[in-house]
Design a protein around this motif. Structure first.
Motif, PDB file in Angstrom:
ATOM      1  N   TYR A  11      45.840  57.491  18.938  1.00  0.00           N
ATOM      2  CA  TYR A  11      47.226  57.817  19.312  1.00  0.00           C
ATOM      3  C   TYR A  11      47.507  59.157  18.649  1.00  0.00           C
ATOM      4  CZ  TYR A  11      47.847  52.705  20.086  1.00  0.00           C
ATOM      5  OH  TYR A  11      47.761  51.403  20.501  1.00  0.00           O
ATOM      6  N   ILE A  14      46.233  59.758  15.079  1.00  0.00           N
ATOM      7  CA  ILE A  14      45.852  58.477  14.447  1.00  0.00           C
ATOM      8  C   ILE A  14      44.723  57.810  15.218  1.00  0.00           C
ATOM      9  CG2 ILE A  14      46.652  56.140  13.841  1.00  0.00           C
ATOM     10  CD1 ILE A  14      49.528  57.411  13.858  1.00  0.00           C
ATOM     11  N   ALA A  16      43.251  54.594  15.819  1.00  0.00           N
ATOM     12  CA  ALA A  16      43.611  53.191  15.584  1.00  0.00           C
ATOM     13  C   ALA A  16      42.403  52.274  15.690  1.00  0.00           C
ATOM     14  CB  ALA A  16      44.683  52.766  16.581  1.00  0.00           C
ATOM     15  N   ALA A  35      44.529  42.521   9.032  1.00  0.00           N
ATOM     16  CA  ALA A  35      45.875  42.706   8.493  1.00  0.00           C
ATOM     17  C   ALA A  35      46.727  43.546   9.446  1.00  0.00           C
ATOM     18  CB  ALA A  35      45.777  43.383   7.129  1.00  0.00           C
ATOM     19  N   ASN A  36      47.979  43.758   9.083  1.00  0.00           N
ATOM     20  CA  ASN A  36      48.887  44.645   9.827  1.00  0.00           C
ATOM     21  C   ASN A  36      48.243  45.995  10.029  1.00  0.00           C
ATOM     22  OD1 ASN A  36      51.615  43.275   8.157  1.00  0.00           O
ATOM     23  ND2 ASN A  36      51.539  43.481  10.347  1.00  0.00           N
ATOM     24  N   GLY A  37      48.307  46.516  11.244  1.00  0.00           N
ATOM     25  CA  GLY A  37      47.844  47.873  11.484  1.00  0.00           C
ATOM     26  C   GLY A  37      46.336  48.014  11.567  1.00  0.00           C
ATOM     27  N   ALA A  38      45.605  46.891  11.581  1.00  0.00           N
ATOM     28  CA  ALA A  38      44.139  46.969  11.633  1.00  0.00           C
ATOM     29  C   ALA A  38      43.648  47.444  13.002  1.00  0.00           C
ATOM     30  CB  ALA A  38      43.530  45.611  11.297  1.00  0.00           C
ATOM     31  N   GLY A  39      44.506  47.334  14.012  1.00  0.00           N
ATOM     32  CA  GLY A  39      44.122  47.793  15.355  1.00  0.00           C
ATOM     33  C   GLY A  39      43.942  46.665  16.359  1.00  0.00           C
ATOM     34  N   LYS A  40      44.351  45.470  15.982  1.00  0.00           N
ATOM     35  CA  LYS A  40      44.135  44.303  16.842  1.00  0.00           C
ATOM     36  C   LYS A  40      44.857  44.429  18.184  1.00  0.00           C
ATOM     37  CE  LYS A  40      45.951  41.452  13.821  1.00  0.00           C
ATOM     38  NZ  LYS A  40      46.449  42.465  12.875  1.00  0.00           N
ATOM     39  N   SER A  41      46.164  44.711  18.120  1.00  0.00           N
ATOM     40  CA  SER A  41      46.936  44.803  19.373  1.00  0.00           C
ATOM     41  C   SER A  41      46.427  45.943  20.236  1.00  0.00           C
ATOM     42  CB  SER A  41      48.415  45.055  19.102  1.00  0.00           C
ATOM     43  OG  SER A  41      48.942  44.031  18.334  1.00  0.00           O
ATOM     44  N   THR A  42      46.030  47.027  19.587  1.00  0.00           N
ATOM     45  CA  THR A  42      45.521  48.172  20.349  1.00  0.00           C
ATOM     46  C   THR A  42      44.285  47.761  21.148  1.00  0.00           C
ATOM     47  OG1 THR A  42      46.383  49.693  18.694  1.00  0.00           O
ATOM     48  CG2 THR A  42      44.674  50.548  20.162  1.00  0.00           C
ATOM     49  N   GLU A  83      52.232  40.171  22.383  1.00  0.00           N
ATOM     50  CA  GLU A  83      52.879  39.882  21.108  1.00  0.00           C
ATOM     51  C   GLU A  83      54.396  39.849  21.313  1.00  0.00           C
ATOM     52  OE1 GLU A  83      52.508  41.694  16.613  1.00  0.00           O
ATOM     53  OE2 GLU A  83      52.228  43.010  18.304  1.00  0.00           O
ATOM     54  N   GLU A 160      48.581  37.294  18.700  1.00  0.00           N
ATOM     55  CA  GLU A 160      49.295  36.664  17.589  1.00  0.00           C
ATOM     56  C   GLU A 160      50.206  35.509  17.995  1.00  0.00           C
ATOM     57  OE1 GLU A 160      50.104  38.589  14.223  1.00  0.00           O
ATOM     58  OE2 GLU A 160      49.001  40.423  14.671  1.00  0.00           O
ATOM     59  N   GLN A 192      46.849  37.464  12.592  1.00  0.00           N
ATOM     60  CA  GLN A 192      46.887  37.762  11.154  1.00  0.00           C
ATOM     61  C   GLN A 192      46.638  36.485  10.372  1.00  0.00           C
ATOM     62  OE1 GLN A 192      50.068  40.006   9.334  1.00  0.00           O
ATOM     63  NE2 GLN A 192      50.600  40.774  11.357  1.00  0.00           N
TER      64      GLN A 192
HETATM   65  P1  ATP Z   1      49.960  44.217  13.709  1.00  0.00           P
HETATM   66  O1  ATP Z   1      49.312  42.953  13.325  1.00  0.00           O
HETATM   67  O2  ATP Z   1      50.893  44.734  12.652  1.00  0.00           O
HETATM   68  O3  ATP Z   1      50.534  44.226  15.081  1.00  0.00           O
HETATM   69  P2  ATP Z   1      47.567  45.503  14.657  1.00  0.00           P
HETATM   70  O4  ATP Z   1      46.309  45.135  13.951  1.00  0.00           O
HETATM   71  O5  ATP Z   1      47.818  44.863  15.952  1.00  0.00           O
HETATM   72  O6  ATP Z   1      48.795  45.317  13.693  1.00  0.00           O
HETATM   73  P3  ATP Z   1      47.940  48.011  16.033  1.00  0.00           P
HETATM   74  O7  ATP Z   1      49.299  47.636  16.506  1.00  0.00           O
HETATM   75  O8  ATP Z   1      46.841  48.008  16.994  1.00  0.00           O
HETATM   76  O9  ATP Z   1      47.523  47.075  14.800  1.00  0.00           O
HETATM   77  O10 ATP Z   1      48.043  49.428  15.313  1.00  0.00           O
HETATM   78  C1  ATP Z   1      46.925  50.128  14.799  1.00  0.00           C
HETATM   79  C2  ATP Z   1      47.370  51.478  14.263  1.00  0.00           C
HETATM   80  O11 ATP Z   1      47.778  52.320  15.326  1.00  0.00           O
HETATM   81  C3  ATP Z   1      48.535  51.421  13.298  1.00  0.00           C
HETATM   82  O12 ATP Z   1      48.329  52.375  12.286  1.00  0.00           O
HETATM   83  C4  ATP Z   1      49.747  51.781  14.158  1.00  0.00           C
HETATM   84  O13 ATP Z   1      50.767  52.380  13.397  1.00  0.00           O
HETATM   85  C5  ATP Z   1      49.130  52.748  15.155  1.00  0.00           C
HETATM   86  N1  ATP Z   1      49.818  52.687  16.465  1.00  0.00           N
HETATM   87  C6  ATP Z   1      49.947  51.609  17.258  1.00  0.00           C
HETATM   88  N2  ATP Z   1      50.588  51.903  18.409  1.00  0.00           N
HETATM   89  C7  ATP Z   1      50.874  53.232  18.340  1.00  0.00           C
HETATM   90  C8  ATP Z   1      51.531  54.165  19.222  1.00  0.00           C
HETATM   91  N3  ATP Z   1      51.989  53.790  20.418  1.00  0.00           N
HETATM   92  N4  ATP Z   1      51.642  55.444  18.793  1.00  0.00           N
HETATM   93  C9  ATP Z   1      51.155  55.833  17.585  1.00  0.00           C
HETATM   94  N5  ATP Z   1      50.518  55.018  16.716  1.00  0.00           N
HETATM   95  C10 ATP Z   1      50.380  53.734  17.083  1.00  0.00           C
END
Ligand code: ATP
Length: 234
Positions: A11, A14, A16, A35-42, A83, A160, A192
């Motif tokens: 992104y 970043i 991800a 954990a939070n922000g690990a990139g799972k949702s991405t 989510e 999640e 998580q």
């Molecule tokens: P969570 O459990 O908190 O949802 P996650 O493991 O699903 O976390 P992601 O949502 O995939 O993590 O985010 C991975 C990284 O990419 C994070 O650092 C987040 O801030 C960043 N990120 C996610 N979506 C975007 C976006 N649309 N634009 C910029 N950065 C993003």
């Protein structure tokens, strides 16, 4: 069934997701924890075609879907439960479920599938004429899953499902996830809550800051020192 190879997603500045590879075989429940922000949702959003990868490949049923539009992916019955539930507020429970079957090519079997959803989630039958916004968090999760089931998924992506739910609802939802698998739907789950996700997983992967750092059977991961320390407070 699903094969992700060297996937990277960025992104802006970043990164991800970094060079992630994993697979989901037919009939499995595969859990991706982190954990939070690990990139799972991405990762899930990239598989569904909602986010584009910067490199790598995604194959589903032996076809490359890396650049396939999300609408076409849904038609191939790869269905995501996003989510935060994302049920349609202002529409009734029944109308939300009807939207799930909207993408189906043939209309046969819809009535039977609706009956099955009501059997699986009796609360949805009770509340079918109620606005979706009036449901509790757990009930909205059930509605989102019911809606996904109305699309007759071959592969179900769950983002999640335990989030924000009381322990008793978590137990119920995870029992239903196992049930859905037993009836023939393959499942990729991100969580998580490592404990519940690994307990039901055939196999699991641990994601840290965009990279897969561990993979094994669900049972072995639950026992592993790394997972115990980092995710289970052990
Ligand atoms: P969570 O459990 O908190 O949802 P996650 O493991 O699903 O976390 P992601 O949502 O995939 O993590 O985010 C991975 C990284 O990419 C994070 O650092 C987040 O801030 C960043 N990120 C996610 N979506 C975007 C976006 N649309 N634009 C910029 N950065 C993003």
């Amino acid at each position: 069934m699903l094969k992700v190879t060297n996937l990277s997603v960025q992104y802006g500045m970043i990164q991800a997701v970094k060079d992630v590879s994993f697979e989901v075989n037919e009939g499995e429940i595969v859990s991706l924890i982190g954990a939070n922000g690990a990139g799972k949702s991405t990762i899930l959003r990239t598989i569904s075609g909602l986010v584009r990868s910067t490199s790598g490949a995604i194959e589903y049923l032996d076809k490359d879907i890396t650049k396939t539009p999300s609408r076409k992916i849904v038609e191939q019955r790869l269905i995501q439960v996003p989510e935060g539930r994302h049920v349609f507020k202002g529409l009734t429970v029944q109308e939300n479920l009807d939207l799930g079957s909207f993408t189906r090519k043939g209309k046969e079997g819809i009535k039977e599938d609706l009956e099955q959803v009501f059997e699986r989630f009796p609360i949805l039958a009770e509340r079918k004429n109620q606005d979706a916004s009036t449901l509790s968090g757990g009930e909205q999760q059930m509605l989102a899953m019911g809606r996904a089931l109305m699309s007759k998924p071959k592969l179900l992506l769950l983002d999640e499902p335990s989030m924000g739910l009381a322990p008793i609802f978590i137990k119920e939802i995870f029992r239903i996830i196992q049930d859905i698998q037993k009836q023939g739907t393959t499942i990729l789950l991100i969580e998580q809550n490592a404990k519940v996700a690994l307990e039901i997983a055939t196999r699991g992967y641990v994601l840290e800051t965009g990279k897969i750092v561990l993979s094994d059977t669900g049972k072995n991961l639950l026992k592993s020192d790394e997972v115990q320390k980092a995710y289970l407070g052990g």
